[in-house]
Design a protein around this motif. Structure first.
Motif, short mmCIF file in Angstrom:
data_model
loop_
_atom_site.label_atom_id
_atom_site.label_comp_id
_atom_site.label_asym_id
_atom_site.label_seq_id
_atom_site.Cartn_x
_atom_site.Cartn_y
_atom_site.Cartn_z
N ARG A 50 0.82 -1.21 0.00
CA ARG A 50 0.00 0.00 0.00
C ARG A 50 0.86 1.26 0.00
O ARG A 50 0.44 2.33 0.46
CB ARG A 50 -0.95 -0.03 1.19
CG ARG A 50 -1.90 -1.24 1.13
CD ARG A 50 -2.77 -1.39 2.34
NE ARG A 50 -3.81 -0.39 2.44
CZ ARG A 50 -4.99 -0.44 1.81
NH1 ARG A 50 -5.26 -1.45 0.99
NH2 ARG A 50 -5.89 0.51 1.98
N ALA A 51 2.06 1.15 -0.56
CA ALA A 51 3.00 2.26 -0.57
C ALA A 51 2.45 3.49 -1.27
O ALA A 51 2.64 4.62 -0.82
CB ALA A 51 4.31 1.83 -1.23
N ASP A 52 1.76 3.30 -2.39
CA ASP A 52 1.22 4.45 -3.12
C ASP A 52 0.17 5.19 -2.29
O ASP A 52 0.11 6.43 -2.30
CB ASP A 52 0.61 4.01 -4.45
CG ASP A 52 1.67 3.58 -5.46
OD1 ASP A 52 2.85 3.94 -5.26
OD2 ASP A 52 1.31 2.90 -6.44
N ILE A 53 -0.67 4.45 -1.57
CA ILE A 53 -1.69 5.07 -0.73
C ILE A 53 -1.03 5.87 0.40
O ILE A 53 -1.48 6.96 0.75
CB ILE A 53 -2.62 3.99 -0.14
CG1 ILE A 53 -3.42 3.32 -1.26
CG2 ILE A 53 -3.55 4.57 0.92
CD1 ILE A 53 -4.23 2.14 -0.81
N GLY A 72 1.97 7.19 0.40
CA GLY A 72 2.94 8.18 -0.05
C GLY A 72 4.37 7.72 0.11
O GLY A 72 5.30 8.55 0.12
N ASP A 73 4.59 6.42 0.22
CA ASP A 73 5.94 5.88 0.39
C ASP A 73 6.58 5.69 -0.97
O ASP A 73 6.64 4.58 -1.52
CB ASP A 73 5.89 4.56 1.17
CG ASP A 73 5.39 4.75 2.59
OD1 ASP A 73 5.47 5.88 3.10
OD2 ASP A 73 4.91 3.77 3.19
N THR A 74 7.06 6.77 -1.52
CA THR A 74 7.65 6.78 -2.86
C THR A 74 9.09 7.25 -2.78
O THR A 74 9.57 7.70 -1.74
CB THR A 74 6.84 7.70 -3.80
OG1 THR A 74 6.85 9.04 -3.25
CG2 THR A 74 5.40 7.21 -3.92
N HIS A 109 10.34 4.22 -0.72
CA HIS A 109 9.65 3.07 -1.30
C HIS A 109 10.12 1.75 -0.66
O HIS A 109 11.29 1.62 -0.26
CB HIS A 109 9.90 3.02 -2.82
CG HIS A 109 9.01 2.07 -3.53
ND1 HIS A 109 9.32 0.73 -3.68
CD2 HIS A 109 7.80 2.24 -4.12
CE1 HIS A 109 8.36 0.12 -4.35
NE2 HIS A 109 7.41 1.00 -4.62
N ASN A 147 -2.17 9.77 4.28
CA ASN A 147 -2.58 10.20 2.95
C ASN A 147 -3.09 11.63 2.94
O ASN A 147 -2.74 12.42 2.05
CB ASN A 147 -3.65 9.25 2.42
CG ASN A 147 -4.02 9.52 0.98
OD1 ASN A 147 -4.69 10.50 0.69
ND2 ASN A 147 -3.61 8.65 0.08
N ASN A 170 0.69 13.83 3.62
CA ASN A 170 1.20 13.88 2.25
C ASN A 170 0.21 14.45 1.24
O ASN A 170 0.34 14.22 0.04
CB ASN A 170 1.63 12.47 1.81
CG ASN A 170 2.91 12.03 2.50
OD1 ASN A 170 3.86 12.80 2.61
ND2 ASN A 170 2.92 10.80 3.00
N THR A 194 6.76 12.80 2.71
CA THR A 194 7.65 12.46 1.60
C THR A 194 8.11 13.74 0.92
O THR A 194 7.29 14.55 0.47
CB THR A 194 6.92 11.56 0.59
OG1 THR A 194 6.50 10.37 1.27
CG2 THR A 194 7.84 11.18 -0.56
#
Length: 444
Positions: free
Chosen positions: A94-97, A99-101, A105, A369, A373, A390
């Protein structure tokens, strides 16, 4: 009435620990995993245990499991299917949800935390370093004696004593604002709000909207349990100090800028109540250091910028449905302190924290979220949380000021996520249920 003797202590109590270790484990054999758990059952303290023995205890143990870990122990598929989607998927997926980019990541996480073979965590807090070493040695012996149980990685802790007043590596006093829970026996400090229904944090109890619903089954597995989001954040202390020196000419100016980024002075004194200078006595006084709001006392962010870390993670009276967003925070620092005025030495240091809640989506993921972020938080336009959000070098931080606000462009990253996971924190009875999954009474 809360069943304090069936709730793991970390959910309701803080211990006077000054050191500890997190051990992350994998179970290649269900029987071995259950043998490991069985051996630790009498070492896991309930909230009632800790309250009764706080002055004499030397160590405190907590156990929690990923969804894959519950499966590895032998939880039936029909029971596994009753857990919520976000827990079954796990944090890495669930990285995109969240904000783990970029650097945050899961591809860049350490310690095997992004893998499907992360099954459990053993959390050890200890009163002394000697006790920590003794306990970790005993645990090593236990793991060797349980076939198929592996330690994927571990993280040693060094919380600043006393643990209740820990500071992070940036020098800020941490964990000042915690929700009070109805029936837990703790009165809320002024400004912290009324005690919340226990179902906001503990499964099996009414929450702010009514009776419990949608609980994982069987009830013995879910009751008195909770969910924990683990986050290991490396703190770039040298980069933080460089930023302060670059953008403020005097030591007092640097301290004020640091407070603006965080939302409090390093002592814990809130900017709302002491906007111009630090007030350590205020920061140390629990009857005053949380007794403020934003809507009436600082609506435009002249004291606490609208995008400051503390204001994002606890918007107080400026957020709707705030009682349904509260979370319990536990954890400690890791890594050696960077000496004052020293240049960045490249060492890994930071904070390894747990966010405890009854709903990972409604509480933790919403905070990540929307509050941390979301660029348009409070209609700011191009900002993330300046401390834990992030950062990719393109975002800003705005400090409202009369007659002209100040905007800091190209904000660097002051923290990097080094790992994370979603864990289920079972009650004491649930731990016994998991340990006995191969017995006829459980499997029939």
């Amino acid at each position: 009435m809360l069943e304090l003797d069936d709730i793991q202590h970390i959910l309701l109590t803080r211990t006077p620990a000054v050191t500890g270790r997190y051990e992350f484990l994998s179970f290649d054999d269900p029987a071995g995993g259950r043998a490991w758990l069985t051996a630790l059952l009498d070492r896991v303290q309930s909230a009632a245990d800790v309250c009764a023995t706080m002055d004499s205890s030397q160590r405190w143990v907590t156990l929690a499991f990923t969804w894959n870990g519950l499966r590895a122990l032998g939880v039936p598929e029909q029971a596994l299917a009753t857990f919520p989607d976000e827990f079954r998927e796990g944090m890495a997926a669930r990285a995109d949800i969240l904000g783990d980019t970029g650097a945050n990541h899961p591809d860049n996480w350490v310690g095997g935390l992004a893998g499907d073979d992360l099954h459990a965590i053993a959390i050890l807090f200890a009163r002394t370093e000697a006790e920590r070493q003794r306990c970790t040695t005993e645990h090593e012996k236990l793991v060797v004696g349980c076939p198929g149980v592996r330690v994927l990685s571990f993280l040693d802790l060094n919380a600043t004593p006393p643990f209740n007043y820990a500071h992070d590596h940036f020098g800020f006093r941490d964990r000042l604002s915690q929700p009070a829970i109805e029936g837990a026996g703790e009165d809320p400090t002024p400004g912290s709000g009324a005690p919340l229904q226990p179902g906001e944090f503990i499964l099996g109890y009414p929450d702010e909207e009514g009776p419990p619903r949608g609980q994982p089954q069987p009830e013995i597995l879910s009751r008195n349990g909770s969910y924990m989001a683990y986050r290991r954040l490396q703190e770039h202390v040298g980069a933080f100090r460089d930023f302060l020196r670059e953008h403020a000419d005097t030591p007092d100016g640097q301290e004020l800028l640091a407070a603006k980024l965080m939302g409090r002075w390093r002592s814990g004194a809130p900017l709302v109540l002491s906007p111009d200078r630090d007030d350590p006595e205020l920061g140390a006084d629990p009857s005053r250091n949380n007794d403020f709001n934003y809507k009436e006392m600082d609506p435009h962010g002249y004291a606490v910028p609208l995008g400051a870390h503390a204001r994002r993670l606890n918007p107080r009276d400026t957020a709707v449905h705030m009682n349904r967003r509260r979370m319990i925070r536990r954890g400690a620092t890791y890594g050696s302190a960077l000496p004052p005025d020293a240049s960045d030495d490249g060492a890994d240091r930071g904070i390894a924290a747990f966010i405890i809640c009854a709903s990972l989506v409604r509480q933790f993921e919403f905070a990540q979220n929307v509050w941390m972020n979301d660029k348009s938080f409070h209609e700011l336009g191009n900002e993330h949380d300046p401390i834990c959000g992030t950062q990719d070098g393109t975002l800003e931080f705005t400090v409202p000021k009369r007659p002209i606000r100040r905007v800091f462009a190209s904000l660097p990253a002051f923290t990097t996520l080094k790992g994370g996971a979603y864990f289920f924190l079972p009650g004491i009875s649930a731990l016994r249920y998991l340990a006995g999954l191969d017995s006829p009474e459980v499997t029939s």
